[in-house]
Motif scaffolding. Sequence first.
Motif, PDB file in Angstrom:
ATOM      1  N   SER A  28       0.831  -1.208   0.000  1.00  0.00           N
ATOM      2  CA  SER A  28       0.000   0.000   0.000  1.00  0.00           C
ATOM      3  C   SER A  28       0.861   1.251   0.000  1.00  0.00           C
ATOM      4  O   SER A  28       0.457   2.289  -0.538  1.00  0.00           O
ATOM      5  CB  SER A  28      -0.986  -0.006   1.174  1.00  0.00           C
ATOM      6  OG  SER A  28      -0.378  -0.475   2.329  1.00  0.00           O
ATOM      7  N   THR A  29       2.083   1.172   0.567  1.00  0.00           N
ATOM      8  CA  THR A  29       2.976   2.327   0.499  1.00  0.00           C
ATOM      9  C   THR A  29       3.362   2.605  -0.945  1.00  0.00           C
ATOM     10  O   THR A  29       3.382   3.755  -1.399  1.00  0.00           O
ATOM     11  CB  THR A  29       4.244   2.070   1.333  1.00  0.00           C
ATOM     12  OG1 THR A  29       3.855   1.579   2.605  1.00  0.00           O
ATOM     13  CG2 THR A  29       5.039   3.326   1.499  1.00  0.00           C
ATOM     14  N   LEU A  30       3.671   1.524  -1.672  1.00  0.00           N
ATOM     15  CA  LEU A  30       4.031   1.685  -3.077  1.00  0.00           C
ATOM     16  C   LEU A  30       2.883   2.315  -3.864  1.00  0.00           C
ATOM     17  O   LEU A  30       3.101   3.200  -4.698  1.00  0.00           O
ATOM     18  CB  LEU A  30       4.393   0.328  -3.677  1.00  0.00           C
ATOM     19  CG  LEU A  30       5.839  -0.116  -3.443  1.00  0.00           C
ATOM     20  CD1 LEU A  30       6.042  -1.524  -3.923  1.00  0.00           C
ATOM     21  CD2 LEU A  30       6.796   0.839  -4.147  1.00  0.00           C
ATOM     22  N   ALA A  31       1.680   1.852  -3.544  1.00  0.00           N
ATOM     23  CA  ALA A  31       0.518   2.410  -4.232  1.00  0.00           C
ATOM     24  C   ALA A  31       0.418   3.903  -3.964  1.00  0.00           C
ATOM     25  O   ALA A  31       0.186   4.708  -4.884  1.00  0.00           O
ATOM     26  CB  ALA A  31      -0.745   1.696  -3.782  1.00  0.00           C
ATOM     27  N   ALA A  32       0.640   4.291  -2.714  1.00  0.00           N
ATOM     28  CA  ALA A  32       0.559   5.710  -2.363  1.00  0.00           C
ATOM     29  C   ALA A  32       1.653   6.499  -3.069  1.00  0.00           C
ATOM     30  O   ALA A  32       1.411   7.613  -3.554  1.00  0.00           O
ATOM     31  CB  ALA A  32       0.678   5.868  -0.846  1.00  0.00           C
ATOM     32  N   LEU A  33       2.864   5.917  -3.149  1.00  0.00           N
ATOM     33  CA  LEU A  33       3.974   6.591  -3.823  1.00  0.00           C
ATOM     34  C   LEU A  33       3.676   6.771  -5.311  1.00  0.00           C
ATOM     35  O   LEU A  33       3.894   7.851  -5.869  1.00  0.00           O
ATOM     36  CB  LEU A  33       5.240   5.756  -3.661  1.00  0.00           C
ATOM     37  CG  LEU A  33       6.133   6.103  -2.473  1.00  0.00           C
ATOM     38  CD1 LEU A  33       7.210   5.067  -2.324  1.00  0.00           C
ATOM     39  CD2 LEU A  33       6.738   7.472  -2.649  1.00  0.00           C
ATOM     40  N   ASP A  34       3.157   5.685  -5.923  1.00  0.00           N
ATOM     41  CA  ASP A  34       2.822   5.749  -7.337  1.00  0.00           C
ATOM     42  C   ASP A  34       1.840   6.877  -7.598  1.00  0.00           C
ATOM     43  O   ASP A  34       1.985   7.655  -8.542  1.00  0.00           O
ATOM     44  CB  ASP A  34       2.214   4.426  -7.806  1.00  0.00           C
ATOM     45  CG  ASP A  34       3.291   3.366  -7.984  1.00  0.00           C
ATOM     46  OD1 ASP A  34       4.464   3.764  -8.141  1.00  0.00           O
ATOM     47  OD2 ASP A  34       2.964   2.174  -7.946  1.00  0.00           O
ATOM     48  N   GLN A  35       0.862   6.947  -6.716  1.00  0.00           N
ATOM     49  CA  GLN A  35      -0.170   7.971  -6.872  1.00  0.00           C
ATOM     50  C   GLN A  35       0.442   9.365  -6.804  1.00  0.00           C
ATOM     51  O   GLN A  35       0.152  10.228  -7.632  1.00  0.00           O
ATOM     52  CB  GLN A  35      -1.196   7.804  -5.746  1.00  0.00           C
ATOM     53  CG  GLN A  35      -2.569   8.258  -6.138  1.00  0.00           C
ATOM     54  CD  GLN A  35      -3.533   8.054  -4.979  1.00  0.00           C
ATOM     55  OE1 GLN A  35      -3.153   7.558  -3.917  1.00  0.00           O
ATOM     56  NE2 GLN A  35      -4.767   8.439  -5.178  1.00  0.00           N
ATOM     57  N   LEU A  73      13.419   1.887  -3.233  1.00  0.00           N
ATOM     58  CA  LEU A  73      13.679   1.315  -1.905  1.00  0.00           C
ATOM     59  C   LEU A  73      12.549   0.386  -1.482  1.00  0.00           C
ATOM     60  O   LEU A  73      12.769  -0.730  -1.013  1.00  0.00           O
ATOM     61  CB  LEU A  73      13.800   2.429  -0.872  1.00  0.00           C
ATOM     62  CG  LEU A  73      15.145   3.121  -0.730  1.00  0.00           C
ATOM     63  CD1 LEU A  73      15.051   4.187   0.350  1.00  0.00           C
ATOM     64  CD2 LEU A  73      16.199   2.107  -0.340  1.00  0.00           C
ATOM     65  N   TYR A  74      11.326   0.873  -1.654  1.00  0.00           N
ATOM     66  CA  TYR A  74      10.193   0.071  -1.181  1.00  0.00           C
ATOM     67  C   TYR A  74      10.008  -1.174  -2.025  1.00  0.00           C
ATOM     68  O   TYR A  74       9.598  -2.207  -1.515  1.00  0.00           O
ATOM     69  CB  TYR A  74       8.915   0.912  -1.155  1.00  0.00           C
ATOM     70  CG  TYR A  74       8.846   1.785   0.066  1.00  0.00           C
ATOM     71  CD1 TYR A  74       8.717   1.215   1.328  1.00  0.00           C
ATOM     72  CD2 TYR A  74       8.919   3.156  -0.012  1.00  0.00           C
ATOM     73  CE1 TYR A  74       8.685   1.999   2.458  1.00  0.00           C
ATOM     74  CE2 TYR A  74       8.882   3.957   1.109  1.00  0.00           C
ATOM     75  CZ  TYR A  74       8.759   3.374   2.345  1.00  0.00           C
ATOM     76  OH  TYR A  74       8.728   4.134   3.470  1.00  0.00           O
ATOM     77  N   ARG A  75      10.348  -1.072  -3.317  1.00  0.00           N
ATOM     78  CA  ARG A  75      10.260  -2.283  -4.130  1.00  0.00           C
ATOM     79  C   ARG A  75      11.237  -3.315  -3.615  1.00  0.00           C
ATOM     80  O   ARG A  75      10.923  -4.491  -3.501  1.00  0.00           O
ATOM     81  CB  ARG A  75      10.578  -1.952  -5.599  1.00  0.00           C
ATOM     82  CG  ARG A  75       9.373  -1.361  -6.273  1.00  0.00           C
ATOM     83  CD  ARG A  75       9.601  -1.199  -7.738  1.00  0.00           C
ATOM     84  NE  ARG A  75       8.467  -0.512  -8.328  1.00  0.00           N
ATOM     85  CZ  ARG A  75       8.549   0.323  -9.339  1.00  0.00           C
ATOM     86  NH1 ARG A  75       9.727   0.575  -9.894  1.00  0.00           N
ATOM     87  NH2 ARG A  75       7.474   0.897  -9.810  1.00  0.00           N
ATOM     88  N   ARG A  76      12.401  -2.822  -3.249  1.00  0.00           N
ATOM     89  CA  ARG A  76      13.394  -3.745  -2.723  1.00  0.00           C
ATOM     90  C   ARG A  76      12.922  -4.332  -1.394  1.00  0.00           C
ATOM     91  O   ARG A  76      13.104  -5.506  -1.102  1.00  0.00           O
ATOM     92  CB  ARG A  76      14.706  -3.001  -2.528  1.00  0.00           C
ATOM     93  CG  ARG A  76      15.759  -3.922  -2.047  1.00  0.00           C
ATOM     94  CD  ARG A  76      17.121  -3.341  -2.180  1.00  0.00           C
ATOM     95  NE  ARG A  76      17.997  -4.239  -1.436  1.00  0.00           N
ATOM     96  CZ  ARG A  76      19.241  -3.968  -1.168  1.00  0.00           C
ATOM     97  NH1 ARG A  76      19.776  -2.853  -1.569  1.00  0.00           N
ATOM     98  NH2 ARG A  76      19.974  -4.834  -0.491  1.00  0.00           N
TER      99      ARG A  76
END
Lengths: 457, 473
Positions: free
Chosen positions: B197-204, B228-231
């Motif tokens: 969900s962090t990645l989703a927020a970052l993407d947004q 970083l979060y993907r890793r």
Amino acid sequence: MTSAEPASSEHIFKVENLKVHFPILGGVLRRPVGWVHAVDGVSFAIRRGETLGVVGESGCGKTTTGRALLRLVRVTGGSITYFAPAEDGKASSPVDLAKLKARDVRHLRRRIQIIFQDPSSSLDPRQLVKSIVGEPIRIHGMTALKCVQCGALVPIHLEAPGATCNACGGTTKPVPLHGADLEARIIELLERVGLNPEHMFRFPHEFSGGQKQRIAITRALALKPAFLVLDEPTSSLDVSVQAQILNLLKDLQRDYGLTYMFITHNLSVVRHMADRIAVMYLGRFIEVADKRKLFDRPLHPYTKGLLESIPIPDPARRRELALMKGEVPTPVNPPLGCRFHPRCPVALPHCGWEARDLQRSLEDAVRDSPESPLAQGVRDMESDGVRLRVRLKGDSEAAATALRAFLDDGAAKGLPMYQAVEGMDREGDAVVVRFLNAKEPQLKEVEPDHAVACYLY
Amino acid sequence: MTDPVLVVHGLKVDFDTYDGIVKALDGIDVDVGRGETVGLVGETGCGKSVTVNSLVKLIPIPPGRIASGRALLHWPIRCPDCRGKGCARCQGTGTLDVCDACRGDRKCARCRGFGKYRDGKACRTCEATGRCTSCEGSGKRYVDLLQLSPKELQQVRGSAMSFIFQEPMSALNPVIPIAEQISETFYYHQRESLVQSTLAALDQEIARIRGSERGSWRLPILRFYRQLYRRMGEKPNSRFFQFLRRVPLMRRYHRWIAREMRARSLEALKKVRIPSPENVLDAYPYELSGGMMQRVVIAIALAGNPKVLIADEPTTALDVTIQSQILRLMQDLKQDIQTAIVFITHDLAIIAQVCDRVSVMYAGTIAETADARSVFQAPLHPYTRGLIGAIPRPHRDAPRLPEIKGSVPNLITPPGGCRFHPRCKFAKPAVCGSEKPLLVEALPGHRVACHMYNHNGHLWTEAEKKPQVEVVA
């Protein structure tokens, strides 16, 4: 109790308008900056030989009331009249404990004893049971009646001038208690409460919780008390041990003619022990009744809620436990009018609604919908008793209209808080909401032996 | 029990002390079904808390020692072949739920399900039942908690099994704000979904910036965070991130996941119906009342979606009105999330109100196990009869309470045979003092450890064996 009291001779205590306030110290000079209204105007009377149960949630002042009867706390106001029962044929005149000097109370305390909640902390860990029980006997210079012929002591509850020896029927004379006589007296008491003579030479840590409580009871009994404050004596004990201690206390009351004030938060226990029950809430007695009446037909909404939230030990009678909203407010600044009104399910407009109550719901409304005209228009709020000053910002006309709509909406829903709004005035960029002035309901006897402090009655 | 989540069998726990060995638990059998509320009731020192704490090694070891026993927790794992995406091995479900020992055929590994060896002797591994001992014959994946490594246990605590303790003030850390204390559970047990969900927020956020007319200097930083979060999603437990969180400026990446955790903490607080949860997030425990703190503790316990929630005297420190609020809350939540609850208390009235089944404990043994109704209305064991009789009733007057004589025995030198026999009214010294009664099914679904109801039953009259609550004549 407020209405006609019978002649005082049958009472042991008569308490009027008792107040105990504790200071909150602050600042560099440690001056009082506020007061905790622990007990705030309590009146009651305790008849001889009865058990008055006091129940309430933690922090409601029940323990402080009990301690005030022994003058273990400084009494702020009111009177505590103590009618000492005649002893050895000598009657004494009633005294007001609240007015006496501390040193004058000390010798009266011999006959007014207390048993504390946690026996592990009320017994000196470095004293033997013998000295725990023997010390008060020595301090108060207790005597015993000893048989001239066989040397046996007359049991403590049969002591009376001119009593004859239980064992041989011989004449007796009073002797000071020390040495072998003291030990004989301690053994007699220990056996009475269900301990063994060899326990005399042990330390408190060698006993279980129930046994420690028995030692505390022994210590109180050693002084031939007339009145015992039992401050949650079984709340730290297990059910099976609790039953033993409660039965013991009942037996002792019968044999020694004791009067009890039984303080507890456990309604089931109080029903078992007490004759009359006082329900306490935030420093006030809100209902005082005969126990059957209280349990069969509770009148005060708080008592009803309390009774409905006790779980019943029977799965067949499983029920929805009553939910009382909110929690007990702080006794530093108790609610105006009836102290229970913010939590009361059946509150009326004149129960004492005040600015703080409205401020709380306004703050909630502002937080829940920050986009509404009301939330946009309120700068800050200031409560002062029954007046709430709301400072507005932006388009103050629109905000004031929104506030009025909010109040009218609440009143239309039949919520007593909004119905208690007396009026709304503009003061510059602020609006002042005024509430009805309400007095606190007083204990009123609505039927014999059943007094309640609530505007419903 | 058809579908148990937790099966405890023959649990023995000893504590070594200078005075001798305290035999705190002497063969405890408890099983907890899915979504069931099981009460564990008994007096102080009878081993209620030790039972549950020893399951996840919350007892101090040493002096504590788990002498023997099994504690099987139903614990399907994510399929290692497809990492939860669904494959042939897990039949597209993404989770594996097959017993490691018997591979799902439910048979005892030692005797191959016959219950006896080739020479005709009864199988000792499965006690002649022929069922697989690792899954209690269900074929599903169970783990024995008592055999897990400390690292594996750490995964169990707070996620598969979580606790609500008696004293909320000491269960919460006084110097950490509430939000952080709730977040911990998410961070350690649900890191993967948090990262998602962090990645989703970052993407947004990145999309928003790119969509706007002017670019922003934040864009490369956000892209770096995304890397970083993907890793982190690939290697959730990497030491690298522990290191990175200590590096000034670099540690700002953590804010994004912290924001996500805060949002989830707020949801958790709303679930336990805390008034104005936004304010509570940043509060310290001392600012809350006892009832509110206990709600926070419940929120933390439920944050990990536990299979088994262990409530160890959750309302003992609370007032009766707050107690009813908390009990109601637990009942409501239980219906929402389908978790099993083990409810430990010494207050039989609470057990009667909330539990489906009850186990009565005495001095480290289970005295009686049955559904709540039969325990309260027709108790068999003399201890249970006395215990239920000894409760003062809020709606009944009694001149005296029936009491159980004596007190709980010392567990260094417990009484031989039945541990209750010195206090028992019906004890026959010949049997009760020498032979330990086993937990046997005396009535359907009603198990009791008393000689009155096993092969020695003929020593007692039918009137004595009659199941009933003790009353004073």
